[in-house]
Design a protein around this motif. Sequence first.
Motif, PDB file in Angstrom:
ATOM      1  N   LYS A  78      65.616  28.070  80.674  1.00 45.17           N
ATOM      2  CA  LYS A  78      66.659  29.009  80.637  1.00 45.17           C
ATOM      3  C   LYS A  78      66.436  30.142  81.575  1.00 45.17           C
ATOM      4  CE  LYS A  78      67.880  27.900  76.147  1.00 45.17           C
ATOM      5  NZ  LYS A  78      68.059  28.167  74.616  1.00 45.17           N
ATOM      6  N   LYS A  79      65.872  29.929  82.640  1.00 45.26           N
ATOM      7  CA  LYS A  79      65.644  30.692  83.929  1.00 45.26           C
ATOM      8  C   LYS A  79      64.645  31.721  83.603  1.00 45.26           C
ATOM      9  CE  LYS A  79      69.853  30.271  85.973  1.00 45.26           C
ATOM     10  NZ  LYS A  79      71.092  30.832  86.589  1.00 45.26           N
ATOM     11  N   ARG A  80      63.489  31.293  82.792  1.00 41.11           N
ATOM     12  CA  ARG A  80      62.311  32.048  82.414  1.00 41.11           C
ATOM     13  C   ARG A  80      61.230  31.144  81.957  1.00 41.11           C
ATOM     14  NH1 ARG A  80      64.199  37.134  81.002  1.00 41.11           N
ATOM     15  NH2 ARG A  80      62.304  37.777  79.870  1.00 41.11           N
ATOM     16  N   TYR A  81      60.048  31.918  82.202  1.00 36.24           N
ATOM     17  CA  TYR A  81      58.719  31.145  82.230  1.00 36.24           C
ATOM     18  C   TYR A  81      58.350  31.591  80.633  1.00 36.24           C
ATOM     19  CZ  TYR A  81      58.191  29.677  87.042  1.00 36.24           C
ATOM     20  OH  TYR A  81      58.390  29.075  88.269  1.00 36.24           O
TER      21      TYR A  81
ATOM     22  N   PHE B 186      57.351  36.006  77.859  1.00 31.06           N
ATOM     23  CA  PHE B 186      58.337  35.500  78.786  1.00 31.06           C
ATOM     24  C   PHE B 186      58.614  36.286  79.615  1.00 31.06           C
ATOM     25  CE2 PHE B 186      59.415  31.947  75.885  1.00 31.06           C
ATOM     26  CZ  PHE B 186      59.208  32.440  74.428  1.00 31.06           C
ATOM     27  N   ARG B 187      58.877  35.828  81.124  1.00 32.49           N
ATOM     28  CA  ARG B 187      59.185  36.567  82.138  1.00 32.49           C
ATOM     29  C   ARG B 187      60.001  35.704  83.083  1.00 32.49           C
ATOM     30  NH1 ARG B 187      55.602  41.092  83.028  1.00 32.49           N
ATOM     31  NH2 ARG B 187      53.873  40.921  81.531  1.00 32.49           N
ATOM     32  N   THR B 188      60.795  36.324  83.658  1.00 27.65           N
ATOM     33  CA  THR B 188      61.671  35.871  84.918  1.00 27.65           C
ATOM     34  C   THR B 188      60.801  35.373  85.987  1.00 27.65           C
ATOM     35  OG1 THR B 188      62.036  37.667  85.945  1.00 27.65           O
ATOM     36  CG2 THR B 188      63.664  37.200  84.112  1.00 27.65           C
ATOM     37  N   PRO B 189      61.094  34.408  86.675  1.00 27.99           N
ATOM     38  CA  PRO B 189      60.373  34.103  87.859  1.00 27.99           C
ATOM     39  C   PRO B 189      59.904  35.198  88.819  1.00 27.99           C
ATOM     40  CG  PRO B 189      62.147  32.348  87.351  1.00 27.99           C
ATOM     41  CD  PRO B 189      62.410  33.643  86.454  1.00 27.99           C
ATOM     42  N   LYS B 190      61.081  35.891  88.956  1.00 29.11           N
ATOM     43  CA  LYS B 190      60.626  37.204  89.788  1.00 29.11           C
ATOM     44  C   LYS B 190      59.710  38.221  89.370  1.00 29.11           C
ATOM     45  CE  LYS B 190      62.781  40.968  92.497  1.00 29.11           C
ATOM     46  NZ  LYS B 190      64.041  41.516  92.713  1.00 29.11           N
ATOM     47  N   GLN B 191      59.640  38.372  87.860  1.00 27.82           N
ATOM     48  CA  GLN B 191      58.784  39.058  87.337  1.00 27.82           C
ATOM     49  C   GLN B 191      57.335  38.626  87.191  1.00 27.82           C
ATOM     50  OE1 GLN B 191      60.573  39.344  83.509  1.00 27.82           O
ATOM     51  NE2 GLN B 191      61.159  41.579  83.796  1.00 27.82           N
TER      52      GLN B 191
ATOM     53  N   LYS C 293      56.462  30.989  94.763  1.00 28.34           N
ATOM     54  CA  LYS C 293      56.730  30.103  94.000  1.00 28.34           C
ATOM     55  C   LYS C 293      55.907  28.964  94.099  1.00 28.34           C
ATOM     56  CE  LYS C 293      60.683  27.101  92.658  1.00 28.34           C
ATOM     57  NZ  LYS C 293      62.274  27.017  92.824  1.00 28.34           N
TER      58      LYS C 293
ATOM     59  N   TYR D  57      59.366  26.205  82.195  1.00 23.79           N
ATOM     60  CA  TYR D  57      60.566  27.052  82.906  1.00 23.79           C
ATOM     61  C   TYR D  57      61.553  26.496  82.092  1.00 23.79           C
ATOM     62  CZ  TYR D  57      63.562  29.049  86.409  1.00 23.79           C
ATOM     63  OH  TYR D  57      64.443  29.754  86.875  1.00 23.79           O
TER      64      TYR D  57
END
Length: 84
Positions: free
Chosen positions: A81-84, A46-51, A60, A79
């Motif tokens: 809960k704001k995570r991939y 799991f990584r945030t979009p920015k990461q 994006k 995607y």
Amino acid sequence: MESNKFLVLNEEFLKDKDIRDLSKSAFHILIDLLFLSFEWHHKQFFRTPKQLYQYLNVNKMTLNRAFKELTGFGINIEYRKKRY
């Protein structure tokens, strides 16, 4: 001392027609995602979009286009809960 990790792909994979038909950016994203999966021992990561954008060095729009191409291979990137 830093350890080196290698992802080994067989020739059959690289010569596959569907793989060869991928756009250049989708191919590079695929390789990076395969390495991430390998590095995490094929468990979910799991990584945030920015990461994820930073790790893959993409924006994006490029990532979303690649995801559409890669779903045909059974690679599902969600995607939630704001995570991939």
